[in-house]
Design a protein around this motif. Structure first.
Motif, mmCIF file in Angstrom:
data_model
loop_
_atom_site.group_PDB
_atom_site.id
_atom_site.type_symbol
_atom_site.label_atom_id
_atom_site.label_comp_id
_atom_site.label_asym_id
_atom_site.label_seq_id
_atom_site.Cartn_x
_atom_site.Cartn_y
_atom_site.Cartn_z
ATOM 1 N N LEU A 1 0.790 -1.223 0.157
ATOM 2 C CA LEU A 1 0.133 -0.027 0.145
ATOM 3 C C LEU A 1 0.925 1.321 -0.062
ATOM 4 O O LEU A 1 1.885 1.064 0.521
ATOM 5 C CB LEU A 1 -0.839 0.048 1.050
ATOM 6 N N ARG A 2 0.472 2.369 -0.586
ATOM 7 C CA ARG A 2 0.942 3.478 -0.409
ATOM 8 C C ARG A 2 0.131 4.667 0.128
ATOM 9 O O ARG A 2 -1.119 4.856 0.007
ATOM 10 C CB ARG A 2 1.345 4.028 -2.013
ATOM 11 N N ARG A 3 0.758 5.304 1.063
ATOM 12 C CA ARG A 3 0.264 6.638 1.623
ATOM 13 C C ARG A 3 0.884 7.864 1.116
ATOM 14 O O ARG A 3 2.013 7.885 1.525
ATOM 15 C CB ARG A 3 0.148 6.631 3.223
ATOM 16 N N ASP A 4 -0.101 8.615 0.681
ATOM 17 C CA ASP A 4 0.708 9.816 -0.214
ATOM 18 C C ASP A 4 0.674 11.042 1.059
ATOM 19 O O ASP A 4 0.126 10.869 2.222
ATOM 20 C CB ASP A 4 0.114 10.486 -1.307
ATOM 21 N N PRO A 5 1.478 11.933 0.823
ATOM 22 C CA PRO A 5 1.736 13.050 1.666
ATOM 23 C C PRO A 5 0.366 13.697 2.384
ATOM 24 O O PRO A 5 0.132 14.327 3.399
ATOM 25 C CB PRO A 5 2.725 13.980 1.394
ATOM 26 N N ASP A 6 -0.630 13.674 1.395
ATOM 27 C CA ASP A 6 -1.848 14.252 1.524
ATOM 28 C C ASP A 6 -2.838 13.364 2.541
ATOM 29 O O ASP A 6 -3.831 13.368 2.829
ATOM 30 C CB ASP A 6 -2.766 14.755 0.697
ATOM 31 N N GLY A 7 -2.222 12.170 2.798
ATOM 32 C CA GLY A 7 -3.105 11.108 3.522
ATOM 33 C C GLY A 7 -3.840 10.021 2.740
ATOM 34 O O GLY A 7 -4.453 9.031 3.242
#
Length: 326
Positions: free
Chosen positions: A161-167
């Protein structure tokens, strides 16, 4: 407590290859953690070792003196760790999800649901220079206490999974065979992902392509790390089980029978301490093993300036290894 119903899926592993040359794994000294199960080990920005224990604590240890300090308490079961340059940590907590531990020890939950479903069995985590966080989950069906169920069922329900800086959280890969150790390449062009029950390490290019880096491993790869020596260090929790390899392609009834055996006679991991190291082209550089009982069930390994440290799901201590052979 009744065991969860097993829904086995068939899979045919490659034939186990003959082992090549191996070297000795020698424990130089142990560092008590204050509890049990230091499942992952990393070095922080000061050169101290960081680990999480079964009681939910995050502790730091001096690799020479063993001086121990409690950094935080997650209230769950910390597994994979990523040390940030500011002294903080990212933590995959089996019970709580993906956590941020700040340098002052305060804890914040970053991800506890994915697509409206509770996040289960978060396993390992890395962060890129732009603040993007990548993390694995091992299985959507089993918990840590019953991980053998995933090995027998073989649902391939692990994820990257990936969590981007914007959540925003995005599922990148959803078919991992017990997704586990995770490493970001030095140039941040790709990720390396251990699939414990697939006996392999995959390379996922951030452009979207996925390939196999190392296949048909002789054991179950667990947590991984990129050493200061430029090598990919891989903890091998246990050798492959020949009975399990024979059962996986066969009708699921046989695995159901094994799953329902009393604990005393169910298959158990062979006691061994084992780590391997590869270059980033997948060529084996080190294969270190010990079956003398000095340490066992290694689930993590990390190297920093020639010091190699290992952790275990079942031991109470972290072990610092003797200098590498050759």
């Amino acid at each position: 407590m009744a065991r969860r119903l097993l829904h086995p899926r068939r899979w045919t592993p490659q034939q186990l290859a003959d082992p090549g040359p191996t070297g000795p794994l020698t424990v130089r000294h142990r560092l008590p953690t204050g509890d049990t199960g230091p499942e992952d080990v990393v070095f922080d920005h000061t050169g101290r070792i960081v680990t999480g224990t079964a009681d939910g604590r995050i502790v730091t240890l001096d690799p020479e003196t063993g001086e121990r300090r409690v950094l935080a308490e997650t209230g769950g079961r910390p597994l994979g760790l990523h040390a940030r340059a500011d002294g903080g940590l990212l933590v995959c907590d089996h019970d709580k999800g993906l956590l941020e531990v700040r340098p002052d020890g305060t804890v914040e939950v970053l991800v506890d649901t994915v697509d409206g479903v509770p996040l289960t069995f978060a396993s390992n985590v890395v962060e890129s220079s732009d603040g993007t966080i990548w993390f694995t989950t091992s299985t959507s069906h089993w918990d840590l206490e019953n991980y053998l169920g995933e090995a027998l069922e073989h649902t391939s329900s692990g994820r990257l999974l990936r969590r981007d800086p914007d959540g925003t959280v995005t599922t990148v890969l959803s078919d991992l065979k017990f997704g586990n150790g995770l490493v970001l390449s030095p140039d941040e062009s790709h990720l390396l992902v251990a699939e414990t029950t697939g006996y392999r390490i995959r390379r996922h290019w951030l452009t979207g392509r996925t390939e196999t880096l190392v296949d048909n491993l002789p054991g179950f790869p667990d947590n991984m790390s990129l050493g200061s020596d430029g090598l990919l260090w891989v903890a091998i929790a246990a050798p492959r089980d020949r009975l399990l390899d024979r059962l996986l392609p066969r009708p699921g009834l046989l695995r159901l029978l094994v799953w329902n055996l009393p604990d005393a006679v169910r298959p158990k991991a062979t006691p061994i301490a084992w780590v391997m190291a590869f270059d980033l082209d997948g060529r084996l550089v080190h294969d270190l093993r010990a079956a003398d009982g000095s340490y066992g069930f290694i689930t993590s390994v990390t190297e920093h300036d020639g010091t190699v440290v290992v952790g275990s799901l079942t031991e109470n201590d972290i072990a610092v290894l003797a200098h590498l052979p050759g």
